[in-house]
Design a protein around this motif. Structure first.
Motif, mmCIF file in Angstrom:
data_model
loop_
_atom_site.group_PDB
_atom_site.id
_atom_site.type_symbol
_atom_site.label_atom_id
_atom_site.label_comp_id
_atom_site.label_asym_id
_atom_site.label_seq_id
_atom_site.Cartn_x
_atom_site.Cartn_y
_atom_site.Cartn_z
ATOM 1 N N ARG A 1 0.824 -1.210 0.000
ATOM 2 C CA ARG A 1 0.000 0.000 0.000
ATOM 3 C C ARG A 1 0.860 1.263 0.000
ATOM 4 N N VAL A 2 1.922 1.247 0.788
ATOM 5 C CA VAL A 2 2.817 2.410 0.863
ATOM 6 C C VAL A 2 3.508 2.621 -0.483
ATOM 7 N N VAL A 3 3.995 1.552 -1.086
ATOM 8 C CA VAL A 3 4.664 1.657 -2.391
ATOM 9 C C VAL A 3 3.676 2.143 -3.444
ATOM 10 N N ALA A 4 2.467 1.587 -3.459
ATOM 11 C CA ALA A 4 1.455 2.005 -4.435
ATOM 12 C C ALA A 4 1.094 3.480 -4.226
ATOM 13 N N GLY A 5 0.939 3.896 -2.981
ATOM 14 C CA GLY A 5 0.646 5.303 -2.702
ATOM 15 C C GLY A 5 1.766 6.217 -3.164
ATOM 16 N N GLY A 6 2.996 5.806 -2.934
ATOM 17 C CA GLY A 6 4.147 6.589 -3.396
ATOM 18 C C GLY A 6 4.182 6.707 -4.902
ATOM 19 N N LEU A 7 3.887 5.615 -5.604
ATOM 20 C CA LEU A 7 3.869 5.647 -7.072
ATOM 21 C C LEU A 7 2.782 6.578 -7.591
ATOM 22 N N VAL A 8 1.625 6.530 -6.964
ATOM 23 C CA VAL A 8 0.536 7.431 -7.366
ATOM 24 C C VAL A 8 0.955 8.882 -7.150
#
Length: 182
Positions: free
Chosen positions: A14-21
């Motif tokens: 979730r943290v990685v996906a949020g960072g990518l967004v």
């Protein structure tokens, strides 16, 4: 133990996906905003101007009514993009001065202060052609924006962002077609 590992991996995902967004959103914003692109030192991406050919410009008619063509420049002295466009604006001011049929005005979104007067003077714009747009409701979204209007206030040409070579030539041709060379 296995449940904890799964939860930990899910949280990391979730943290990685949020960072990518977040990176994608910021990248998109940087490429779509002329002002932000100029501040970051990137070439201007020219989005369509809110001023379209044939529409009427939303500035007081005293700015354009006595000239065949009027160049209306929306800019401010502290804008990196406006500073980058300064050589072209200087050339354009020179071209418009060579005939009594043309005018160039500078509208700044802030109250007029010494820095704005100096910016206008550096370009070659007289102090009486420097106007504060602080109390005007305009369609302009970003500076620099260059609008060329006819004597009735109809937009002949408009550009938002730092003009590239092709766009500079297009603006200058408006004046050479009318008998003035740049």
């Amino acid at each position: 133990m296995e449940g904890r590992l799964e939860r930990l991996l899910a949280n990391v995902a979730r943290v990685v996906a949020g960072g990518l967004v977040a990176v994608l959103v910021l990248t998109y914003a940087a490429f779509m905003s002329p002002t932000l692109r100029a501040h970051l030192g990137l070439d201007a991406l020219h989005s369509p101007s809110p001023y379209q050919r044939g529409q009427y410009v939303d500035v007081p008619d005293v700015l354009y009514k006595d000239a065949r063509l009027t160049v209306i420049v929306f800019a401010r002295s502290s804008c990196p993009g406006c500073q980058a466009a300064k050589p072209f604006l200087t050339r354009l001011a020179h071209v418009t001065k060579t005939s009594g049929d043309y005018r160039m005005v500078l509208l700044t979104p802030t109250p007029i202060v010494d820095q704005e007067r100096q910016f206008a003077a550096d370009i070659g714009i007289a102090s009486d052609a420097l106007v504060s747009a602080a109390r005007l409701s305009l369609r302009v979204r970003a500076v620099p924006t260059i609008v060329v209007s006819d004597s009735r206030g109809r937009v002949v040409y408009a550009l938002e962002g730092i003009p590239n070579e092709e766009q500079q030539s297009a603006v200058l041709r408006l004046f050479s077609v009318s008998g003035t060379t740049g």
